[in-house]
Structure formats: C-alpha cells, structure tokens
Design a protein around this motif. Structure first.
Motif, PDB file in Angstrom:
ATOM      1  N   SER A  43      -8.853   6.669 -13.437  1.00  0.00           N
ATOM      2  CA  SER A  43      -7.615   7.257 -12.910  1.00  0.00           C
ATOM      3  C   SER A  43      -6.388   6.848 -13.704  1.00  0.00           C
ATOM      4  CB  SER A  43      -7.424   6.853 -11.446  1.00  0.00           C
ATOM      5  OG  SER A  43      -7.178   5.447 -11.346  1.00  0.00           O
ATOM      6  N   GLY A  44      -6.472   5.704 -14.391  1.00  0.00           N
ATOM      7  CA  GLY A  44      -5.332   5.221 -15.173  1.00  0.00           C
ATOM      8  C   GLY A  44      -4.363   4.342 -14.407  1.00  0.00           C
ATOM      9  N   VAL A  45      -4.697   3.997 -13.152  1.00  0.00           N
ATOM     10  CA  VAL A  45      -3.742   3.225 -12.343  1.00  0.00           C
ATOM     11  C   VAL A  45      -4.327   1.910 -11.837  1.00  0.00           C
ATOM     12  CG1 VAL A  45      -2.422   5.245 -11.636  1.00  0.00           C
ATOM     13  CG2 VAL A  45      -4.370   4.501 -10.242  1.00  0.00           C
ATOM     14  N   ALA A  46      -5.404   1.413 -12.463  1.00  0.00           N
ATOM     15  CA  ALA A  46      -6.062   0.195 -11.979  1.00  0.00           C
ATOM     16  C   ALA A  46      -5.182  -1.038 -12.115  1.00  0.00           C
ATOM     17  CB  ALA A  46      -7.373  -0.022 -12.732  1.00  0.00           C
ATOM     18  N   LEU A  47      -4.370  -1.120 -13.175  1.00  0.00           N
ATOM     19  CA  LEU A  47      -3.512  -2.276 -13.427  1.00  0.00           C
ATOM     20  C   LEU A  47      -4.292  -3.584 -13.264  1.00  0.00           C
ATOM     21  CD1 LEU A  47      -0.060  -1.297 -11.824  1.00  0.00           C
ATOM     22  CD2 LEU A  47      -0.603  -1.612 -14.245  1.00  0.00           C
ATOM     23  N   SER A  48      -5.364  -3.708 -13.991  1.00  0.00           N
ATOM     24  CA  SER A  48      -6.235  -4.873 -13.916  1.00  0.00           C
ATOM     25  C   SER A  48      -5.496  -6.152 -14.283  1.00  0.00           C
ATOM     26  CB  SER A  48      -7.430  -4.680 -14.858  1.00  0.00           C
ATOM     27  OG  SER A  48      -8.294  -5.773 -14.803  1.00  0.00           O
TER      28      SER A  48
ATOM     29  N   VAL B 104       0.850  -1.186   0.000  1.00  0.00           N
ATOM     30  CA  VAL B 104       0.000   0.000   0.000  1.00  0.00           C
ATOM     31  C   VAL B 104       0.889   1.240   0.000  1.00  0.00           C
ATOM     32  CG1 VAL B 104      -0.183  -0.162   2.516  1.00  0.00           C
ATOM     33  CG2 VAL B 104      -1.779   1.275   1.272  1.00  0.00           C
ATOM     34  N   ALA B 105       0.503   2.244  -0.772  1.00  0.00           N
ATOM     35  CA  ALA B 105       1.225   3.522  -0.812  1.00  0.00           C
ATOM     36  C   ALA B 105       0.353   4.611  -0.212  1.00  0.00           C
ATOM     37  CB  ALA B 105       1.592   3.878  -2.255  1.00  0.00           C
ATOM     38  N   ALA B 106       0.974   5.554   0.487  1.00  0.00           N
ATOM     39  CA  ALA B 106       0.258   6.667   1.114  1.00  0.00           C
ATOM     40  C   ALA B 106       0.845   7.984   0.638  1.00  0.00           C
ATOM     41  CB  ALA B 106       0.353   6.573   2.635  1.00  0.00           C
ATOM     42  N   GLY B 107      -0.009   8.864   0.147  1.00  0.00           N
ATOM     43  CA  GLY B 107       0.447  10.183  -0.302  1.00  0.00           C
ATOM     44  C   GLY B 107      -0.742  11.039  -0.697  1.00  0.00           C
ATOM     45  N   ASP B 108      -0.515  12.323  -0.811  1.00  0.00           N
ATOM     46  CA  ASP B 108      -1.571  13.265  -1.176  1.00  0.00           C
ATOM     47  C   ASP B 108      -1.502  13.500  -2.681  1.00  0.00           C
ATOM     48  OD1 ASP B 108      -3.411  15.287  -1.390  1.00  0.00           O
ATOM     49  OD2 ASP B 108      -2.281  16.750  -0.193  1.00  0.00           O
ATOM     50  N   TYR B 109      -2.148  12.617  -3.451  1.00  0.00           N
ATOM     51  CA  TYR B 109      -1.983  12.682  -4.908  1.00  0.00           C
ATOM     52  C   TYR B 109      -2.712  13.855  -5.540  1.00  0.00           C
ATOM     53  CZ  TYR B 109      -6.658  10.787  -6.008  1.00  0.00           C
ATOM     54  OH  TYR B 109      -8.006  10.599  -6.145  1.00  0.00           O
ATOM     55  N   ASN B 110      -3.724  14.425  -4.855  1.00  0.00           N
ATOM     56  CA  ASN B 110      -4.482  15.538  -5.441  1.00  0.00           C
ATOM     57  C   ASN B 110      -4.225  16.874  -4.752  1.00  0.00           C
ATOM     58  OD1 ASN B 110      -5.736  14.843  -3.080  1.00  0.00           O
ATOM     59  ND2 ASN B 110      -7.807  14.741  -3.919  1.00  0.00           N
ATOM     60  N   ASN B 111      -3.213  16.912  -3.874  1.00  0.00           N
ATOM     61  CA  ASN B 111      -2.770  18.167  -3.238  1.00  0.00           C
ATOM     62  C   ASN B 111      -3.887  18.902  -2.502  1.00  0.00           C
ATOM     63  OD1 ASN B 111      -0.133  17.822  -3.951  1.00  0.00           O
ATOM     64  ND2 ASN B 111      -0.076  19.407  -5.526  1.00  0.00           N
ATOM     65  N   ASP B 112      -4.752  18.142  -1.797  1.00  0.00           N
ATOM     66  CA  ASP B 112      -5.812  18.776  -1.026  1.00  0.00           C
ATOM     67  C   ASP B 112      -5.534  18.768   0.474  1.00  0.00           C
ATOM     68  OD1 ASP B 112      -6.206  16.124  -0.392  1.00  0.00           O
ATOM     69  OD2 ASP B 112      -8.339  16.084  -0.893  1.00  0.00           O
ATOM     70  N   GLY B 113      -4.325  18.312   0.870  1.00  0.00           N
ATOM     71  CA  GLY B 113      -3.960  18.311   2.275  1.00  0.00           C
ATOM     72  C   GLY B 113      -4.320  17.054   3.033  1.00  0.00           C
ATOM     73  N   HIS B 114      -4.919  16.057   2.356  1.00  0.00           N
ATOM     74  CA  HIS B 114      -5.319  14.818   3.007  1.00  0.00           C
ATOM     75  C   HIS B 114      -4.539  13.652   2.405  1.00  0.00           C
ATOM     76  CE1 HIS B 114      -8.424  17.392   4.463  1.00  0.00           C
ATOM     77  NE2 HIS B 114      -9.052  17.452   3.298  1.00  0.00           N
ATOM     78  N   THR B 115      -4.191  12.668   3.232  1.00  0.00           N
ATOM     79  CA  THR B 115      -3.370  11.542   2.783  1.00  0.00           C
ATOM     80  C   THR B 115      -4.239  10.460   2.160  1.00  0.00           C
ATOM     81  OG1 THR B 115      -1.720  11.960   4.497  1.00  0.00           O
ATOM     82  CG2 THR B 115      -1.726   9.780   3.485  1.00  0.00           C
ATOM     83  N   ASP B 116      -3.992  10.168   0.892  1.00  0.00           N
ATOM     84  CA  ASP B 116      -4.728   9.173   0.126  1.00  0.00           C
ATOM     85  C   ASP B 116      -3.976   7.837   0.131  1.00  0.00           C
ATOM     86  OD1 ASP B 116      -6.503  11.363  -0.748  1.00  0.00           O
ATOM     87  OD2 ASP B 116      -4.748  11.976  -1.919  1.00  0.00           O
TER      88      ASP B 116
ATOM     89  N   ASP C 200      -5.006  16.304 -12.264  1.00  0.00           N
ATOM     90  CA  ASP C 200      -6.461  16.441 -12.327  1.00  0.00           C
ATOM     91  C   ASP C 200      -7.164  15.193 -11.778  1.00  0.00           C
ATOM     92  OD1 ASP C 200      -5.908  14.595 -14.276  1.00  0.00           O
ATOM     93  OD2 ASP C 200      -6.833  15.708 -15.935  1.00  0.00           O
ATOM     94  N   GLY C 201      -6.437  14.415 -10.985  1.00  0.00           N
ATOM     95  CA  GLY C 201      -6.989  13.182 -10.445  1.00  0.00           C
ATOM     96  C   GLY C 201      -6.703  11.958 -11.278  1.00  0.00           C
ATOM     97  N   THR C 202      -6.023  12.137 -12.411  1.00  0.00           N
ATOM     98  CA  THR C 202      -5.675  11.015 -13.280  1.00  0.00           C
ATOM     99  C   THR C 202      -4.161  10.928 -13.442  1.00  0.00           C
ATOM    100  OG1 THR C 202      -5.728  12.250 -15.360  1.00  0.00           O
ATOM    101  CG2 THR C 202      -7.821  11.373 -14.530  1.00  0.00           C
ATOM    102  N   PHE C 203      -3.719   9.786 -13.989  1.00  0.00           N
ATOM    103  CA  PHE C 203      -2.303   9.523 -14.195  1.00  0.00           C
ATOM    104  C   PHE C 203      -2.087   8.998 -15.616  1.00  0.00           C
ATOM    105  CE2 PHE C 203      -3.041   9.259  -9.702  1.00  0.00           C
ATOM    106  CZ  PHE C 203      -1.881   9.658  -9.075  1.00  0.00           C
ATOM    107  N   THR C 204      -0.881   9.238 -16.131  1.00  0.00           N
ATOM    108  CA  THR C 204      -0.491   8.728 -17.445  1.00  0.00           C
ATOM    109  C   THR C 204       0.663   7.751 -17.289  1.00  0.00           C
ATOM    110  OG1 THR C 204      -1.175  10.737 -18.602  1.00  0.00           O
ATOM    111  CG2 THR C 204       0.445   9.342 -19.709  1.00  0.00           C
TER     112      THR C 204
END
Length: 521
Positions: free
Chosen positions: A92-97, A51-63, A135-139
């Motif tokens: 989001s582009g990060v599902a890695l199904s 599991v990874a923890a970080g604020d990916y959308n820069n809103d001050g909360h840890t995702d 913008d909430g998505t990844f490439t």
C-alpha cells in the motif's frame, strides 16, 4: 433551489431488546498491538499513537489506519462491508516501518475525490503526506506537500483539517505537545488547492502557543453561524483556546479564561449536545480527588453566538479519570448525543502512579442537560491505556460501534448490539462541486419539535478521527419530517418525509439548461 439526488445505498431491519456492547476485535480482524522498541520511558512514549477512519477506496465502507509504534509496520485495514476487516498494508505504501507515528488522518487534500493520508510523528521523525493513487495504494508526496518541520525535535502529535478561507480546499492544523523552544510552531498550514501547504501561523494570528507549546487536538467548526470555520484547540497546562474566524484569512483569540478552565485539556468532542442548533464543546482532562488541582473534564455550552458557559458539574461529566480521546455519538439512538472517552496513564511514564487502570467512560445523555456514566452497565469494561478512538457503524447495522486505539497494547473494537432499535438515519454528503471539500457542511433533521444538527469535521478526537458519515438516532419516530443539507457556500437542499433506517448519499444536481423554441437564449 437545486434538485437533490438521493441514492439509497443500504436499508436494514431493526432488531429487538436494548443497549449492550461486546468486544470483537479479534473476530472482526481488527486486533493489532502498539509497542515501542524502548518501552514506555516518558510522557511522549505514553501519549503518542492513534487511528484514522475513512473510505480510502471509495467503496462505501469505512476503513482504518492504525499506528503500531516503531516495533512493527503501521496497519491499513479495509472494511469488507460484511462486519470484518482485511489487512491491506502490504504494497500500500503506508506501512512506515520502524516509525514513531502519531495522529494519522484521512482527508482529500488535492480535491480529486479520493482520501489521502497524513501521518505525524514524534521527536522529529518527519511529517508524512501520502497521496491516494486510487487503486488501493498511496504515493509519498511529503516533500512536495511542504509541511516541513521547523525544528528537528518537533512533535507532530495530532492533525486536523478544515477550510479556514472558504476556498473549497482543506487547510491543516498540527498539534505539537511538549515542544519547548522559542519561535513559531507552525501549527496552521494553508492549502493552495493542490495539496501543497504554506506555513500560516503568523499570517493568520495563530500565535498564542509560545515556547511552552502544549497543543493537542484541534477542531474546525462554525461556532457563531457566520459561515466561517473557527478553531477549537484542546491543550494541556491551561492552554485550551478558541480562535474565531474573522472572515478575511485571520483569526481572533476569543478565549474567556474564566470559562475555559480545563487544566489539562487533551481530547475534544465538538457537537450539539443539547439539540439547540449550535456546537458545544466537551474537553477531556484529568480528575483526581475533590479539592485537588486536577478537577476533571469540561462541558462548554454554546449560547449560539460562539460564547460558552461551563456546565460540567451539573452535567455529571467531570469524573473521567485521566481522559484522552473523546467522541460524541448517539449510541442508544434516542435522538440525543452521548459522550464516550478513553483514558489512563502509564505509571512508567514518570508522571503518575495512580492511572494505570482507569476505566473508559460512557456518558449517556439524559435529555435534560445531564449525563449518566454507564460504560460497565452496558458491557464496556475497558481499563486499557486508551488514547484515540473512532465511533462509527463498522458493521452497517444501524448503531454506533467503538474502536479504541491503545498505547503499548492491543486495539479494541466494541460492537454495539443495540436491539429494539428506535430508528436511525445515516447521511453521506457529496461535494457541492468537483474538487471541493464537504468539511463545514451542516446537516439538520426535524422530528416533530426536535431538531438535530451535525457539522462535518475532520480529525477532532485526539490523535484520531471519526468518518464524515453522519449518524442520527430517531428515538422511535417512524418518519423524518425534514432533512436539510447546507454546504459551506450556502447552497441548500431540503427534503420532507424521509424514510428511516437507511443510508443516504446526498448531492446537488446542476439544473438542466433551458430549452428555447427558436434555439436562442
């Protein structure tokens, strides 16, 4: 000295009573299961995930980003800031199904101020780099990032990042446990500043892991106060190692094999457990009956010069069953870092029949170089197959909660219900200048004669990471005498008489240009 800018983000009231945890993953929207389509068939099956923890959308909360195995999509969870999470995986582009992922980590690898996502894999399924689109998505930029696999069967089980050359960008270490082949492993990857990496093992001297590569978790941390990040590597089969940064782009192997004796090093927590200003090292291992080969966890105490002595038996932390991910955090806010770690090993993995139901360990710091195991006493009754974990204040109430990644089972979230809270401070640090990393930054607080020290690290538990936000327990103090933040360059700001029970963002303000009466300098 540059003037500090302090942004007060949140202020909370303290409660009343004492330490107690409750499991709230379902209520918080953070219950997701890991499963492999073929089930647990061997050691690799029983060890990968995270599991990874970080604020990916820069809103001050840890995702959170959770690996779920190849039977379903990985999960991206957005922290609402209201005590719960929302699944934002779709689009989001990060599902890695269908992917057998392992060791995810959030980190800003291109210096744009947004956290990107790196995800390893098992058995050559690829190393993935996802650039944050803001913008909430990844490439998917895996190909251009150039973290290639040298061998198709390679395990990329755990990832960590730090700045080895003090150029302001994040370099990468990848662990390759149970990868048996001759030749270089490509553990260390050097960043050119734009998120493009080049293989660095041979050029930097990271060459101790040979054909029998048992590397697990790495931590970039300055052990000897010389301003350069060294590397601690927990590794199985008597291979845990210490690399000292020579300050010229290379490392020297400084492992004292008479001291570094964890036979089965797995998880890692590097922190100042004795509040003496330097970074000590806790390594999880395997504990069985006294007198057997497997003699348990290790606590290595730093003498301040990057030289360790081993103090595990006196400290009372040896018996951790089959340990995995570990974290250092002040769960009771008394001003001293405690240790939590998960454990267990599937009997179906073929390597054990005795560790299916190992209980997680919570070692509370007694403030005298010893610890007391207290998990069940404070409500953590956990006999799952824990592997990775995150220790963070997910609900913003001023105490540290615990998220546990479970292999072949559902995740767990233990909310800290600390009451009679003895006070706290949380600190976010902005980069010294645009495009630079904060990894390696040192934060210190003084309360009377007690000094607490933190170094900012990325990806240091086991297949998992804590966020960069730092939490300090205050032990009942009503004011913080002094707060010091020192960036990797040596720039520092100092603040006196800091209020308690708040979250601060600390950044440097460039000095205003001088004004001259005649218009000339």
């Amino acid at each position: 000295m540059k003037k500090p800018l302090l942004l007060l983000l949140l202020v909370f009231d303290t409660g009343q009573a004492d330490l107690q945890f409750s499991e709230v993953s379902v209520d918080a929207g953070a219950s997701y299961s890991h499963a492999l389509t073929g089930g647990i068939q061997g050691p690799d099956d029983a060890e990968s995930g995270g599991v990874a923890a970080g604020d990916y959308n820069n809103d001050g909360h840890t995702d959170l980003y959770i690996v779920t195995g190849d039977s379903s999509d990985n999960v991206l969870l957005r922290n609402t800031g209201l005590g719960n999470f929302i699944n934002e995986t779709s689009g989001s582009g990060v599902a890695l199904s269908g992917h057998w992922s392992s060791g995810p980590v959030f980190a800003d690898i291109n210096g744009d101020g947004w956290q990107d996502l790196l995800v390893g894999s098992m058995h050559g399924e690829g190393y993935y780099v996802f650039t944050n689109d803001q913008d909430g998505t990844f490439t998917d930029t895996s190909s251009s990032a150039n973290v290639d696999q040298q061998f198709s069967s390679q395990n990329d089980i755990t990832s960590s990042l730090g700045d080895i050359d003090n150029d302001g960008d994040l370099d990468l270490f990848v662990g390759h446990h149970r990868f048996i082949v001759s030749g270089d492993r490509n553990h260390l990857w050097v960043n050119d500043g734009s998120g493009v990496f080049s293989a660095g093992d041979t050029g930097t001297g990271i060459t101790v892991f040979g054909g029998f590569d048992m590397s697990f978790a790495a931590t970039f941390v300055d052990l000897n106060h010389d301003g350069w990040q060294d590397i601690l590597i927990s590794a199985d089969n008597n291979q845990s190692q210490i690399y000292q940064n020579d300050g010229d782009g290379t490392f020297s192997l400084t492992t004292d094999e008479e001291v570094i004796t964890d036979q089965n090093g797995m998880g890692s927590a590097a922190a100042d457990f004795d509040n003496d200003g330097d970074i000590d090292w806790f390594v999880t291992s395997i504990y069985e009956a006294p007198g057997t080969f497997r003699t348990g966890n290790r606590l290595y105490i730093n003498d301040g010069n990057g030289v360790f002595f081993e103090d595990s038996s006196n400290a009372g932390v040896r018996d951790g069953a089959w340990g995995w991910g570990a974290c250092a955090a002040d769960f009771d806010n008394d001003g001293w870092l405690d240790i939590f770690h998960v454990n267990g090993m599937h009997s179906s993995s073929g390597v054990t029949e005795d560790h299916d139901n190992d209980a997680s360990r919570l070692f509370l710091n007694n403030q005298d170089d010893t610890f007391t195991e207290s998990a069940a006493a404070f409500g953590i009754v956990d006999t799952t197959q824990g592997r990775g974990l995150v220790c963070f204040d997910y609900d913003h109430d001023g105490d540290i909660d615990i998220f546990v990644f479970v292999v072949d089972g559902p995740t767990q979230l233990f909310r800290n219900n600390l009451t009679d809270n003895p006070g706290w401070l949380q600190v976010d640090v902005a980069p010294e200048e645009s495009g630079k990393t904060t990894a390696g930054t040192v934060i210190e607080i003084d309360i009377g004669t007690l000094t607490q020290t933190r170094q900012l690290t990325i990806g240091s538990n086991f297949e998992s990471q804590n966020p960069l936000r730092q939490h300090f327990g205050l032990g009942g103090s009503v004011i913080i005498d002094e707060l010091r933040v020192t960036w990797p360059s040596g720039s520092q700001i100092v603040m006196q008489d800091v209020d308690i029970n708040q979250l601060l963002l600390v950044k440097l303000i460039p000095p205003e240009p001088p004004i001259y009466e005649n218009g000339f300098e």
